[in-house]
Design a protein around this motif. Structure first.
Motif, PDB file in Angstrom:
ATOM      1  N   UNK A   1       0.853  -1.192   0.000  1.00 32.52           N
ATOM      2  CA  UNK A   1       0.000   0.000   0.000  1.00 32.52           C
ATOM      3  C   UNK A   1       0.890   1.243   0.000  1.00 32.52           C
ATOM      4  N   UNK A   2       0.694   2.102  -0.979  1.00 30.56           N
ATOM      5  CA  UNK A   2       1.441   3.355  -1.069  1.00 30.56           C
ATOM      6  C   UNK A   2       0.859   4.381  -0.095  1.00 30.56           C
ATOM      7  N   UNK A   3       1.693   5.341   0.300  1.00 30.64           N
ATOM      8  CA  UNK A   3       1.271   6.366   1.249  1.00 30.64           C
ATOM      9  C   UNK A   3       1.449   7.742   0.618  1.00 30.64           C
ATOM     10  N   UNK A   4       0.368   8.523   0.611  1.00 34.57           N
ATOM     11  CA  UNK A   4       0.394   9.880   0.090  1.00 34.57           C
ATOM     12  C   UNK A   4       0.198  10.851   1.256  1.00 34.57           C
ATOM     13  N   UNK A   5       1.181  11.725   1.467  1.00 37.34           N
ATOM     14  CA  UNK A   5       1.168  12.668   2.581  1.00 37.34           C
ATOM     15  C   UNK A   5       0.578  14.003   2.151  1.00 37.34           C
ATOM     16  N   UNK A   6      -0.376  14.481   2.904  1.00 38.40           N
ATOM     17  CA  UNK A   6      -0.918  15.821   2.686  1.00 38.40           C
ATOM     18  C   UNK A   6       0.084  16.840   3.226  1.00 38.40           C
ATOM     19  N   UNK A   7       0.393  17.867   2.440  1.00 41.36           N
ATOM     20  CA  UNK A   7       1.384  18.872   2.829  1.00 41.36           C
ATOM     21  C   UNK A   7       0.857  20.255   2.485  1.00 41.36           C
ATOM     22  N   UNK A   8       1.045  21.207   3.396  1.00 42.64           N
ATOM     23  CA  UNK A   8       0.635  22.595   3.163  1.00 42.64           C
ATOM     24  C   UNK A   8       1.878  23.467   3.074  1.00 42.64           C
ATOM     25  N   UNK A   9       2.120  24.040   1.891  1.00 47.14           N
ATOM     26  CA  UNK A   9       3.276  24.900   1.671  1.00 47.14           C
ATOM     27  C   UNK A   9       2.860  26.333   1.364  1.00 47.14           C
ATOM     28  N   UNK A  10       1.603  26.657   1.584  1.00 49.49           N
ATOM     29  CA  UNK A  10       1.101  28.000   1.288  1.00 49.49           C
ATOM     30  C   UNK A  10       1.414  28.995   2.391  1.00 49.49           C
ATOM     31  N   UNK A  11       1.420  28.544   3.641  1.00 52.13           N
ATOM     32  CA  UNK A  11       1.556  29.466   4.762  1.00 52.13           C
ATOM     33  C   UNK A  11       2.183  28.772   5.965  1.00 52.13           C
ATOM     34  N   UNK A  12       2.630  29.592   6.911  1.00 50.96           N
ATOM     35  CA  UNK A  12       3.160  29.099   8.173  1.00 50.96           C
ATOM     36  C   UNK A  12       2.426  29.782   9.315  1.00 50.96           C
ATOM     37  N   UNK A  13       2.347  29.064  10.462  1.00 48.57           N
ATOM     38  CA  UNK A  13       1.681  29.588  11.655  1.00 48.57           C
ATOM     39  C   UNK A  13       2.528  29.252  12.879  1.00 48.57           C
ATOM     40  N   UNK A  14       2.097  29.711  14.054  1.00 48.17           N
ATOM     41  CA  UNK A  14       2.756  29.341  15.293  1.00 48.17           C
ATOM     42  C   UNK A  14       4.149  29.892  15.453  1.00 48.17           C
ATOM     43  N   UNK A  15       4.398  31.078  14.911  1.00 47.84           N
ATOM     44  CA  UNK A  15       5.716  31.704  14.904  1.00 47.84           C
ATOM     45  C   UNK A  15       6.339  31.821  16.305  1.00 47.84           C
ATOM     46  N   UNK A  16       7.654  32.073  16.344  1.00 47.42           N
ATOM     47  CA  UNK A  16       8.406  32.091  17.595  1.00 47.42           C
ATOM     48  C   UNK A  16       8.750  33.487  18.107  1.00 47.42           C
ATOM     49  N   UNK A  17       8.857  34.477  17.214  1.00 51.04           N
ATOM     50  CA  UNK A  17       9.185  35.833  17.655  1.00 51.04           C
ATOM     51  C   UNK A  17       8.687  36.842  16.614  1.00 51.04           C
ATOM     52  N   UNK A  18       8.528  38.078  17.058  1.00 49.17           N
ATOM     53  CA  UNK A  18       8.014  39.089  16.134  1.00 49.17           C
ATOM     54  C   UNK A  18       9.121  39.973  15.587  1.00 49.17           C
ATOM     55  N   UNK A  19       8.796  40.644  14.483  1.00 49.57           N
ATOM     56  CA  UNK A  19       9.744  41.487  13.765  1.00 49.57           C
ATOM     57  C   UNK A  19       9.012  42.725  13.254  1.00 49.57           C
ATOM     58  N   UNK A  20       9.772  43.778  12.976  1.00 49.43           N
ATOM     59  CA  UNK A  20       9.198  44.993  12.408  1.00 49.43           C
ATOM     60  C   UNK A  20       9.556  45.075  10.926  1.00 49.43           C
ATOM     61  N   UNK A  21       8.566  45.451  10.106  1.00 45.63           N
ATOM     62  CA  UNK A  21       8.780  45.547   8.669  1.00 45.63           C
ATOM     63  C   UNK A  21       7.663  46.386   8.058  1.00 45.63           C
ATOM     64  N   UNK A  22       7.850  46.757   6.801  1.00 47.31           N
ATOM     65  CA  UNK A  22       6.913  47.633   6.111  1.00 47.31           C
ATOM     66  C   UNK A  22       5.847  46.814   5.376  1.00 47.31           C
ATOM     67  N   UNK A  23       4.620  47.323   5.429  1.00 45.40           N
ATOM     68  CA  UNK A  23       3.504  46.664   4.755  1.00 45.40           C
ATOM     69  C   UNK A  23       2.588  47.706   4.123  1.00 45.40           C
ATOM     70  N   UNK A  24       1.690  47.221   3.295  1.00 46.64           N
ATOM     71  CA  UNK A  24       0.530  47.984   2.848  1.00 46.64           C
ATOM     72  C   UNK A  24      -0.693  47.157   3.205  1.00 46.64           C
ATOM     73  N   UNK A  25      -1.618  47.730   3.936  1.00 51.70           N
ATOM     74  CA  UNK A  25      -2.848  47.014   4.221  1.00 51.70           C
ATOM     75  C   UNK A  25      -3.727  47.022   2.981  1.00 51.70           C
ATOM     76  N   UNK A  26      -4.343  45.879   2.661  1.00 50.13           N
ATOM     77  CA  UNK A  26      -5.173  45.783   1.471  1.00 50.13           C
ATOM     78  C   UNK A  26      -6.602  45.428   1.855  1.00 50.13           C
ATOM     79  N   UNK A  27      -7.502  45.706   0.957  1.00 51.61           N
ATOM     80  CA  UNK A  27      -8.923  45.434   1.143  1.00 51.61           C
ATOM     81  C   UNK A  27      -9.148  43.917   1.162  1.00 51.61           C
TER      82      UNK A  27
END
Length: 223
Positions: A94-120
């Motif tokens: 029986x073969x095994x197919x793993x579901x993987x999410x490479x679109x985003x990350x969560x549960x970060x460890x520390x914060x940083x300051x950076x420039x953004x533009x807020x969008x609608x």
């Protein structure tokens, strides 16, 4: 599947008891007997919390091996149990197919300051103002893993957007600014551009990100 039968061996509301890998191992011979030739399993890596289904990706290299996010096992079990389950399935052809999410990350460890533009939120191509600085939870050190398998650390510039300004304690969709930063092309045009889904949107055009994901896939995951 052509000349075979695949089974999805999970669903969203499974209990957080760490027993799925054991259950699937015990079921391997039965699945073979009824003609199943492949199984699709849920994300096996560490999410932002133990009870998460695996789609809030934290550490792709932690398959239930390290003390991170207040747990060693994932919702489904430990790395050793995962390996034993896969071995048993392979013994039963029986073969095994793993579901993987490479679109985003969560549960970060520390914060940083950076420039953004807020969008609608209803049109991610529409800026709501001028660029400004936020404090976002975009840093990943994976301190529990201690650089085993990879010493790569994620920072704000490895992402295209984020969903929370910690300085103002406010949610939104913040497109990160910098050289080459943009939403991806060729995605669904819902809400203008549906590249951003949640948490920290991975910049799959960033060369360091591409190299790290290729290393994970070709080095770690294949072993």
């Amino acid at each position: 599947m052509e000349n075979g039968v695949m089974m999805q061996y999970f669903e969203w509301n499974l209990p957080n008891d760490g027993k799925l890998w054991k259950q699937l191992k015990e079921d391997a011979s039965h699945l073979h007997e009824i003609g199943v030739t492949a199984v699709w399993i849920p994300p096996a890596y560490k999410a932002d919390e133990q009870q998460d289904e695996g789609y809030a990706t934290y550490d792709l290299y932690d398959l239930g091996e390290f003390e991170q996010k207040e747990t060693v096992r994932t919702k489904y079990g430990t790395k050793d149990e995962l390996k034993e389950m896969i071995d048993e399935l392979h013994k039963n052809h029986i073969s095994v197919y793993l579901d993987v999410v490479l679109n985003h990350k969560a549960g970060d460890d520390f914060n940083e300051k950076f420039m953004v533009v807020e969008v609608d939120p209803n049109n991610r191509e529409q800026a709501l103002g001028e660029p400004y600085e936020i404090q976002g939870w975009t840093g990943y050190s994976f301190h529990g893993r201690k650089d085993k398998y990879s010493d790569f650390k994620w920072h704000w510039y490895h992402f295209s957007g984020t969903g929370f300004d910690d300085a103002q304690k406010r949610s939104g969709i913040f497109q990160i600014q910098g050289e080459g930063k943009a939403w991806s092309n060729g995605v669904d045009n819902e809400n203008g551009n549906y590249d951003f889904l949640l948490c920290n949107d991975i910049d799959l055009d960033h060369p360091e990100v591409v190299a790290e994901l290729n290393r994970w896939e070709n080095g770690f995951l294949m072993n």
